[in-house]
Design a protein around this motif. Structure first.
Motif, mmCIF file in Angstrom:
data_model
loop_
_atom_site.group_PDB
_atom_site.id
_atom_site.type_symbol
_atom_site.label_atom_id
_atom_site.label_comp_id
_atom_site.label_asym_id
_atom_site.label_seq_id
_atom_site.Cartn_x
_atom_site.Cartn_y
_atom_site.Cartn_z
ATOM 1 N N LYS A 198 1.957 10.009 4.312
ATOM 2 C CA LYS A 198 1.022 8.899 4.123
ATOM 3 C C LYS A 198 1.097 8.441 2.678
ATOM 4 O O LYS A 198 1.436 9.208 1.788
ATOM 5 C CB LYS A 198 -0.418 9.370 4.401
ATOM 6 C CG LYS A 198 -0.722 9.628 5.864
ATOM 7 C CD LYS A 198 -2.215 9.893 6.060
ATOM 8 C CE LYS A 198 -2.699 11.007 5.184
ATOM 9 N NZ LYS A 198 -3.788 11.821 5.712
ATOM 10 N N CYS A 199 0.746 7.184 2.462
ATOM 11 C CA CYS A 199 0.718 6.683 1.091
ATOM 12 C C CYS A 199 -0.347 7.435 0.293
ATOM 13 O O CYS A 199 -1.501 7.483 0.705
ATOM 14 C CB CYS A 199 0.418 5.187 1.093
ATOM 15 S SG CYS A 199 0.089 4.558 -0.551
ATOM 16 N N PRO A 200 0.020 8.026 -0.851
ATOM 17 C CA PRO A 200 -0.960 8.793 -1.621
ATOM 18 C C PRO A 200 -2.063 7.911 -2.205
ATOM 19 O O PRO A 200 -3.109 8.423 -2.612
ATOM 20 C CB PRO A 200 -0.122 9.428 -2.743
ATOM 21 C CG PRO A 200 1.145 8.689 -2.784
ATOM 22 C CD PRO A 200 1.365 8.074 -1.434
ATOM 23 N N VAL A 201 -1.863 6.604 -2.224
ATOM 24 C CA VAL A 201 -2.877 5.729 -2.799
ATOM 25 C C VAL A 201 -3.827 5.181 -1.731
ATOM 26 O O VAL A 201 -5.038 5.309 -1.840
ATOM 27 C CB VAL A 201 -2.227 4.564 -3.579
ATOM 28 C CG1 VAL A 201 -3.279 3.569 -4.047
ATOM 29 C CG2 VAL A 201 -1.433 5.118 -4.753
ATOM 30 N N CYS A 202 -3.272 4.631 -0.645
ATOM 31 C CA CYS A 202 -4.147 3.974 0.323
ATOM 32 C C CYS A 202 -4.159 4.680 1.685
ATOM 33 O O CYS A 202 -4.908 4.285 2.578
ATOM 34 C CB CYS A 202 -3.747 2.509 0.499
ATOM 35 S SG CYS A 202 -2.255 2.291 1.475
ATOM 36 N N GLY A 203 -3.337 5.675 1.844
ATOM 37 C CA GLY A 203 -3.357 6.426 3.087
ATOM 38 C C GLY A 203 -2.615 5.779 4.239
ATOM 39 O O GLY A 203 -2.575 6.314 5.348
ATOM 40 N N SER A 214 8.520 2.967 -0.888
ATOM 41 C CA SER A 214 7.280 2.277 -1.229
ATOM 42 C C SER A 214 6.392 2.109 -0.002
ATOM 43 O O SER A 214 6.835 2.270 1.128
ATOM 44 C CB SER A 214 7.590 0.909 -1.828
ATOM 45 O OG SER A 214 8.129 0.071 -0.840
ATOM 46 N N CYS A 215 5.129 1.794 -0.272
ATOM 47 C CA CYS A 215 4.151 1.603 0.785
ATOM 48 C C CYS A 215 4.091 0.128 1.154
ATOM 49 O O CYS A 215 3.940 -0.716 0.283
ATOM 50 C CB CYS A 215 2.786 2.085 0.295
ATOM 51 S SG CYS A 215 1.449 1.602 1.402
ATOM 52 N N ARG A 216 4.199 -0.165 2.445
ATOM 53 C CA ARG A 216 4.208 -1.572 2.850
ATOM 54 C C ARG A 216 2.805 -2.149 2.873
ATOM 55 O O ARG A 216 2.627 -3.356 2.955
ATOM 56 C CB ARG A 216 4.874 -1.730 4.219
ATOM 57 C CG ARG A 216 6.380 -1.583 4.121
ATOM 58 C CD ARG A 216 7.090 -2.305 5.228
ATOM 59 N NE ARG A 216 6.847 -3.745 5.194
ATOM 60 C CZ ARG A 216 7.390 -4.595 6.051
ATOM 61 N NH1 ARG A 216 8.180 -4.170 6.991
ATOM 62 N NH2 ARG A 216 7.121 -5.877 5.970
ATOM 63 N N SER A 217 1.808 -1.288 2.829
ATOM 64 C CA SER A 217 0.440 -1.798 2.850
ATOM 65 C C SER A 217 -0.054 -2.136 1.452
ATOM 66 O O SER A 217 -0.639 -3.186 1.235
ATOM 67 C CB SER A 217 -0.511 -0.774 3.471
ATOM 68 O OG SER A 217 -0.088 -0.460 4.772
ATOM 69 N N CYS A 218 0.174 -1.233 0.502
ATOM 70 C CA CYS A 218 -0.374 -1.498 -0.837
ATOM 71 C C CYS A 218 0.714 -1.705 -1.885
ATOM 72 O O CYS A 218 0.426 -2.086 -3.010
ATOM 73 C CB CYS A 218 -1.321 -0.374 -1.271
ATOM 74 S SG CYS A 218 -0.476 1.127 -1.809
ATOM 75 N N GLY A 219 1.963 -1.467 -1.523
ATOM 76 C CA GLY A 219 3.039 -1.703 -2.474
ATOM 77 C C GLY A 219 3.290 -0.544 -3.426
ATOM 78 O O GLY A 219 4.185 -0.609 -4.269
ATOM 79 N N HIS A 220 2.538 0.523 -3.287
ATOM 80 C CA HIS A 220 2.720 1.671 -4.181
ATOM 81 C C HIS A 220 4.138 2.222 -4.073
ATOM 82 O O HIS A 220 4.676 2.375 -2.988
ATOM 83 C CB HIS A 220 1.704 2.770 -3.831
ATOM 84 C CG HIS A 220 1.915 4.034 -4.598
ATOM 85 N ND1 HIS A 220 1.595 4.148 -5.936
ATOM 86 C CD2 HIS A 220 2.436 5.228 -4.235
ATOM 87 C CE1 HIS A 220 1.910 5.360 -6.346
ATOM 88 N NE2 HIS A 220 2.422 6.037 -5.336
ATOM 89 N N VAL A 221 4.734 2.524 -5.228
ATOM 90 C CA VAL A 221 6.086 3.065 -5.252
ATOM 91 C C VAL A 221 6.033 4.506 -5.750
ATOM 92 O O VAL A 221 5.331 4.815 -6.720
ATOM 93 C CB VAL A 221 6.988 2.228 -6.180
ATOM 94 C CG1 VAL A 221 8.348 2.881 -6.343
ATOM 95 C CG2 VAL A 221 7.147 0.830 -5.619
#
Ligand code: ADP
Ligand code: ZN
Ligand code: ZN
Length: 739
Positions: free
Chosen positions: A487-492, A448-455
């Motif tokens: 990189k996070c695909p949602v927020c980068g 998961s992304c620690r910035s936006c929480g995207h899994v």
């Protein structure tokens, strides 16, 4: 023509030794699994009794050489015959061999004699023994003299010891016994897994009005000609145990017996204490720490009617009571009620079936019922009884949700949010206790992304992908695979990775933040030694520490009145397990955790830290609103045809040879589509199982979804035959798993 498999001896080693007999035409209609029959046996054709464990239209050898069953002894229905009938139902409905099913339900009768202690004692007066001793010494019977002398000193001597220390051979012992000088006694060592000394007698508490009413509603249901299973939906701390005990008392007054199932993890000192305190030596307890022999001993006592109540985990369901009146399943939603070995039975359904065979009642209880149970209560298949108030009208805890993304934005990278830290500080100042909970169950390396929480999720299955070696992310439902992004695909954000936080790390943080606080940690590492689990709990209960950190071990069934704060470190861990049940598990765990707070005088508070504050499982748990959760979750299951909206059967194959396994599973898939071509059957896979390889054995799975359980059972039966006939499957181990 029908043929019956008969076993004569139901001890475990001999279960697979069945003998086939012809069922006479006159008996064909009546004969059933588990029935006692009389048969001619052996060369001399002595008439023996046996149990029917199989019925089929196929002869295993030439029918001309086969003998016929003499008669059915239908008036001799025994506890065993009912358990065998239960095993046969389990074999059919969960898929396994009959032997596996029998071994599950019949108590393991291993080395019983080893547990019997033989004792030698004098069979004559001391005076007479002294005379005989003289005679023996005079006639130089040294060994016999030695034994008699020893008996004059000690009165009773362990047989094994006599043989070893006194050199008394069996013939020496036998001679003395034949002459009537000594006597051999077999003392069965009572193996009671409860320390009766420490149990305090707790009388009966008067029930609250609401509890009283629940009992009345249940008894009303029991008056009906066809009583349904009862589901008690009772919030944490509402006193379900008190209701159970009242019901047990009721059945005991009718001369009947009760089984109380409790998840192993909740089978603590406290629970044992409660039941033993109330019912004394009428209760026995089993748990997985008992040896096979000890379990057998408890089952034997139950069989003989020496105890009336058995408390234990899943397997206690098979306690061989003769007059079973009631089966209670506490924390009915717990995953541990489902067996992980063939037959992969669920205790709930199996209990209901056993109860139907024996005219017993079933009561299920939970603050957070499984979707299966609650949907049946909604449809009227079960009766529903509610306890919506805590004992003493204590308020449910105040719950706040902390958004961990906001914490990161504000520059706080600690595992403790500011809110939780403040709350801890406050409790420590007031001398109250706190529990910190890390729900690691189902933790399977999600990313998961620690910035936006995207899994990272599978685009086809709505389950999270698990991280494997070399940066591969895999879906265990359909086999979909991709590489882990940089990189996070949602927020980068570059902060994307597996979630790693253990109880140990949390302990270190706490020690740094609150150097004066007493901290206890309970997890797999600290509870490996025998008794350490109880020690930690007892120490916390005695208020020797301020904070208890732990995994789900700490949230089940404990009652610590001084706890006024519960912190959930990361509610998302169990949310991202790759299983359609993870929303349900998360809700249940959070409710249980939150429910530990404020059970005593002071009001309770709980803080849930999460990356998904908007998720319905977390929202509903914070509001302690089961109904809201149920509606959301049920609509999701309906949408995707997951149980209980449909039934699901997993066909699990395992084999050391990956290629062979792949081929076999492919053939199974083709076969399934051939025997059931209709569109209403969903076939998914074959794919790598959740754990694709264990100890070099590869595992693959095919999921089948259908509205009717029976359809899946029919397909399973066909598969069993297909696998049995085709030699290509000989090296493959196939198991079925229904949900
Ligand atoms: P649940 O299992 O529903 O969470 P428990 O059975 O553990 O609740 O009860 C919670 C607490 O309330 C326990 O400490 C229990 O002893 C107490 N309690 C519940 N009902 C009564 C009662 N009728 N009389 C006295 N104490 C009660
Ligand atoms: Zn992101
Ligand atoms: Zn998928």
């Amino acid at each position: 023509m029908i043929y019956a498999d008969i076993i004569i001896d139901i001890s475990h080693e001999k279960l697979d030794r069945s003998f086939q007999y012809i069922v006479p035409e006159a008996l064909e209609k009546e004969i059933q699994m588990g029935m006692v029959v009389s048969i001619p046996f052996g060369k001399s054709n002595n008439i023996r009794k046996g149990y029917v464990v199989g019925l089929s239209g196929e002869a295993k050898f030439e029918p001309e050489k086969m003998k016929e069953i003499c008669e059915l002894c239908s008036n001799e229905e025994t506890t065993e015959s009912r358990l065998i009938a239960l095993a046969s139902w389990m074999k059919e409905n969960y898929g396994s061999t009959m032997i596996q099913a029998l071994k599950t339900v019949l108590p393991i009768q291993e080395t019983v004699r080893a547990k019997e202690k033989r004792v030698i004692c004098l069979n004559i007066s001391e005076e007479r023994a002294k005379e005989i001793l003289e005679e023996l010494e005079n006639s130089r019977c040294k060994a016999r003299a030695r034994l008699v002398r020893a008996l004059l000193d000690e009165k009773r001597i362990d047989h094994a010891l006599a043989v070893k220390k006194l050199n008394a051979t069996t013939s020496v012992v036998r001679k003395l016994a034949e002459e009537g000088i000594i006597r051999l006694e077999t003392n069965e060592i009572p193996r009671i897994p409860i320390d009766r000394e420490t149990v305090e007698k707790t009388g009966e508490f008067p029930l609250t009005n609401q509890q009283e009413q629940a009992v009345e509603e249940i008894l009303e249901e029991w008056e009906k000609p066809l009583p349904r299973p009862v589901l008690i939906e009772g919030v944490t701390g509402s006193g379900k145990t008190q209701v159970y005990m009242k019901l047990i008392e009721y059945v005991m007054k009718q001369g009947k017996q009760a089984i109380v199932l409790i998840p192993e993890i909740a089978l603590t000192y406290q629970t044992v204490q409660r039941f033993c305190g109330r019912f004394g030596d009428k209760v026995s307890v089993i748990n997985s720490r008992l040896s096979q022999g000890e379990r057998y001993e408890q089952f034997k006592r139950a069989r003989r009617g020496e105890i009336q109540i058995m408390v234990g985990p899943r397997s206690a369901l098979f306690t061989p009571f003769n007059r079973l009146g009631l089966i209670i399943i506490d924390e009915e939603h717990e995953a541990s009620y489902k067996s992980e070995n063939s037959p992969r039975y669920h205790a709930r359904e199996t209990a209901i079936y056993r109860a139907s065979l024996e005219n017993a009642k079933v009561v299920l209880g939970s603050a957070t019922p499984s979707l299966e149970a609650f949907s049946r209560a909604q449809s009227g298949e079960y009766a529903l009884v509610r306890l919506n108030r805590r004992y003493g009208n204590r308020p449910l805890p105040q719950v706040s949700i902390v958004d961990l993304r906001e914490e990161l934005k504000a520059g706080n990278r600690s595992v403790l949010s500011r809110k939780l830290k403040d709350a801890l500080k406050d409790r420590l100042n007031k001398g109250e206790q706190a529990m910190l909970f890390l729900n690691r169950r189902g933790f399977a390396g999600f990313v998961s992304c620690r910035s936006c929480g995207h899994v990272m999720k599978c685009p086809h299955c709505d389950v999270s992908l698990s991280e494997h070696s070399h940066g591969r992310l895999i879906c265990h439902y359909c086999g979909y695979e991709e590489f882990k992004p940089q990189k996070c695909p949602v927020c980068g954000s570059p902060y994307i990775g597996g979630f790693k936080a253990g109880t140990q790390q949390i302990e270190q943080v706490l020690k740094r933040e609150f150097p004066k606080a007493g901290i206890l940690r309970m997890d797999y590492d600290t509870t490996r030694n025998k008794g350490s689990y109880e020690k930690i709990l007892a120490s916390f209960a005695a208020h020797e520490a301020d904070i208890l950190i732990g995994t789900q071990m700490i949230v089940k069934g404990h009652d610590f009145p001084a706890v006024t704060l519960v912190g959930v470190i990361a509610a998302d861990i169990s949310l991202n397990a790759e299983d359609y049940r993870c929303g349900e598990r998360t809700f249940q765990l959070l409710c249980q955790a939150v429910g530990r707070s404020g059970r005593g005088e002071g009001p309770g508070e709980a803080v849930i830290q999460t990356y998904h504050p908007e998720h319905y499982s977390i929202q509903a748990a914070a509001a302690q609103d089961y109904r809201a959760f149920y509606e959301e979750e049920m609509s999701y299951r309906m949408l995707l045809d997951y149980p209980p909206a449909a039934h699901m059967m997993a066909v699990l194959g395992s084999c050391a040879d990956e290629e062979l396994l792949g081929q076999a599973m492919h053939y199974l898939e083709l076969y399934i589509r051939r025997v059931y071509p209709e569109k209403d059957l969903h076939v998914i896979g074959p794919a790598c199982a959740a754990v694709g390889k264990i100890k070099d054995i590869y595992r693959q799975v095919i999921y089948l979804k259908h509205e009717e359980y029976r359809t899946l059972v029919v397909i399973k039966n066909k598969l069993e035959k297909y696998i049995d006939i085709n030699s290509g499957f000989r090296k493959i181990y196939i198991q079925f798993d229904f949900s």
